[in-house]
Design a protein around this motif. Structure first.
Motif, PDB file in Angstrom:
ATOM      1  N   PHE A 199      13.766  17.054  -3.290  1.00  0.00           N
ATOM      2  CA  PHE A 199      13.717  15.604  -3.478  1.00  0.00           C
ATOM      3  C   PHE A 199      13.089  14.874  -2.289  1.00  0.00           C
ATOM      4  O   PHE A 199      13.225  13.655  -2.170  1.00  0.00           O
ATOM      5  CB  PHE A 199      15.126  15.073  -3.754  1.00  0.00           C
ATOM      6  N   ASP A 200      12.403  15.623  -1.417  1.00  0.00           N
ATOM      7  CA  ASP A 200      11.630  14.971  -0.356  1.00  0.00           C
ATOM      8  C   ASP A 200      10.568  14.071  -0.984  1.00  0.00           C
ATOM      9  O   ASP A 200      10.073  14.337  -2.090  1.00  0.00           O
ATOM     10  CB  ASP A 200      10.934  16.017   0.522  1.00  0.00           C
ATOM     11  N   TYR A 201      10.201  13.025  -0.269  1.00  0.00           N
ATOM     12  CA  TYR A 201       9.142  12.144  -0.779  1.00  0.00           C
ATOM     13  C   TYR A 201       8.400  11.540   0.406  1.00  0.00           C
ATOM     14  O   TYR A 201       9.013  10.926   1.282  1.00  0.00           O
ATOM     15  CB  TYR A 201       9.735  11.030  -1.647  1.00  0.00           C
ATOM     16  N   ASP A 202       7.091  11.735   0.399  1.00  0.00           N
ATOM     17  CA  ASP A 202       6.262  11.216   1.480  1.00  0.00           C
ATOM     18  C   ASP A 202       5.648   9.880   1.049  1.00  0.00           C
ATOM     19  O   ASP A 202       4.752   9.830   0.211  1.00  0.00           O
ATOM     20  CB  ASP A 202       5.167  12.223   1.828  1.00  0.00           C
ATOM     21  N   PHE A 203       6.165   8.788   1.628  1.00  0.00           N
ATOM     22  CA  PHE A 203       5.672   7.440   1.331  1.00  0.00           C
ATOM     23  C   PHE A 203       4.585   7.001   2.316  1.00  0.00           C
ATOM     24  O   PHE A 203       4.181   5.837   2.308  1.00  0.00           O
ATOM     25  CB  PHE A 203       6.825   6.427   1.417  1.00  0.00           C
ATOM     26  N   THR A 204       4.117   7.921   3.153  1.00  0.00           N
ATOM     27  CA  THR A 204       3.235   7.553   4.259  1.00  0.00           C
ATOM     28  C   THR A 204       2.034   6.731   3.813  1.00  0.00           C
ATOM     29  O   THR A 204       1.695   5.708   4.428  1.00  0.00           O
ATOM     30  CB  THR A 204       2.750   8.818   4.995  1.00  0.00           C
ATOM     31  N   ASN A 205       1.375   7.143   2.744  1.00  0.00           N
ATOM     32  CA  ASN A 205       0.139   6.476   2.310  1.00  0.00           C
ATOM     33  C   ASN A 205       0.325   5.633   1.055  1.00  0.00           C
ATOM     34  O   ASN A 205      -0.650   5.277   0.388  1.00  0.00           O
ATOM     35  CB  ASN A 205      -0.952   7.531   2.076  1.00  0.00           C
ATOM     36  N   ILE A 206       1.574   5.297   0.738  1.00  0.00           N
ATOM     37  CA  ILE A 206       1.862   4.509  -0.464  1.00  0.00           C
ATOM     38  C   ILE A 206       1.996   3.031  -0.103  1.00  0.00           C
ATOM     39  O   ILE A 206       2.633   2.675   0.887  1.00  0.00           O
ATOM     40  CB  ILE A 206       3.148   5.006  -1.146  1.00  0.00           C
ATOM     41  N   LYS A 207       1.379   2.184  -0.918  1.00  0.00           N
ATOM     42  CA  LYS A 207       1.506   0.733  -0.771  1.00  0.00           C
ATOM     43  C   LYS A 207       1.921   0.165  -2.124  1.00  0.00           C
ATOM     44  O   LYS A 207       1.175   0.270  -3.096  1.00  0.00           O
ATOM     45  CB  LYS A 207       0.187   0.120  -0.298  1.00  0.00           C
ATOM     46  N   ASP A 208       3.092  -0.435  -2.188  1.00  0.00           N
ATOM     47  CA  ASP A 208       3.614  -0.930  -3.461  1.00  0.00           C
ATOM     48  C   ASP A 208       3.059  -2.293  -3.855  1.00  0.00           C
ATOM     49  O   ASP A 208       3.069  -2.648  -5.035  1.00  0.00           O
ATOM     50  CB  ASP A 208       5.146  -1.001  -3.407  1.00  0.00           C
ATOM     51  N   GLY A 209       2.588  -3.066  -2.888  1.00  0.00           N
ATOM     52  CA  GLY A 209       2.041  -4.379  -3.214  1.00  0.00           C
ATOM     53  C   GLY A 209       3.061  -5.253  -3.922  1.00  0.00           C
ATOM     54  O   GLY A 209       4.169  -5.472  -3.424  1.00  0.00           O
ATOM     55  N   ASP A 210       2.708  -5.730  -5.125  1.00  0.00           N
ATOM     56  CA  ASP A 210       3.593  -6.616  -5.885  1.00  0.00           C
ATOM     57  C   ASP A 210       4.526  -5.862  -6.829  1.00  0.00           C
ATOM     58  O   ASP A 210       5.272  -6.487  -7.594  1.00  0.00           O
ATOM     59  CB  ASP A 210       2.762  -7.619  -6.704  1.00  0.00           C
TER      60      ASP A 210
END
Length: 275
Positions: A98-109
């Motif tokens: 269940f690891d999750y790499d959010f490093t390059n994620i942009k959620d915006g709106d």
């Protein structure tokens, strides 16, 4: 999964212990870990010098960069050899599935919900999942996305009662809560700044007040935050809407304080990012 030695360094930085790996049984669970970290901060706010925690021993509440000491301490903090040693089995402490790499994620709106409350995802961070599935009575609904899920909060080292006071609710139960200044709140009601464990639903606020450490693995400096779920029945909203507190009443003993935190906060992720 991030480098295991880096994970151990992050846990050590948060807890004030020397956290090491073992092939045997873990000395503490993830739930014990967040409880010890949270109470360590609380005890420091209350003016204590040490925290006694089962299975760990005596923990100094002061860090190497102690911002609360006045005058400054003669030494920077407890030496490595004086810190308690805590051994964990990486296989039963972390849950790489269940690891999750959010490093390059942009959620915006984009918007996300957990327990019908806004969930601000930790974009820019790398999450190592903690092994908490099937560890609590009542099932795993608290960890889900539905109505029965608990909201997400972030625990950062320097978030405390100086940032806000609990919302005061006066009048009828359906009246809108009124906000009081910290001074008035301390006189009118028993919920005063410092009497509890603080966290935030906003990862940006958590980052502002988070712990940093310099890794011996790669020489880089990292930020570290714990990602938790918080019991909505045990949480109070502070004067600042981005600050939550689990209130610990005066007069409670060590066992009662641990019980309050344990039934209110459950960790599920260790977040890291380069500073």
């Amino acid at each position: 999964m991030p480098d295991t030695k880096l994970l151990l360094e992050a846990l050590s930085a948060l807890s004030g212990c020397n956290v090491e790996s073992t092939t045997g049984s873990s000395q503490i669970t993830p739930h014990d870990f967040i409880t010890a970290v949270a109470l360590r901060k609380y005890y420091k706010q209350q003016g204590f010098q040490e925290l006694e925690y089962p299975s760990i021993g005596t923990l100094s509440v002061h860090d190497d960069e102690d911002l609360y000491s006045s005058p400054p301490p003669l030494t920077e903090g407890p030496g490595e050899s004086l810190k308690p040693k805590v051994q964990i089995n990486l296989q039963d402490f972390f849950h790489p599935q269940f690891d999750y790499d959010f490093t390059n994620i942009k959620d915006g709106d984009k918007t996300f919900l957990r327990g019908n409350e806004n969930y601000i995802r930790p974009c820019g961070w790398n999450r190592a999942a903690l092994y908490v599935l099937d560890k609590y009575s009542g099932g795993n609904q608290w960890l889900g996305t539905g109505n029965d899920a608990w909201p997400v909060s972030y625990h950062a080292k320097n978030i405390d009662g100086s940032l806000g006071v609990i919302v005061a609710h006066k009048g009828k139960p359906d009246d809108t809560p009124g906000f009081l200044e910290a001074g008035a709140a301390s006189v009118i009601q028993e919920h005063t700044a410092g009497n509890g464990v603080y966290s935030t639903p906003d990862i940006k606020m958590a980052e502002k007040y988070c712990k940093t450490f310099k890794s011996k693995v790669d020489g880089k400096t990292y930020k570290v935050v714990l990602q938790n779920r918080i019991n909505p029945q045990k949480r109070a909203v502070c004067q600042r809407e981005d600050l939550w507190v689990v209130y610990i009443p005066d007069g409670k003993n060590d066992l009662q304080r641990r019980a309050i935190v344990q039934e209110s906060i459950r960790p599920y992720g260790l977040l890291m990012k380069p500073a």
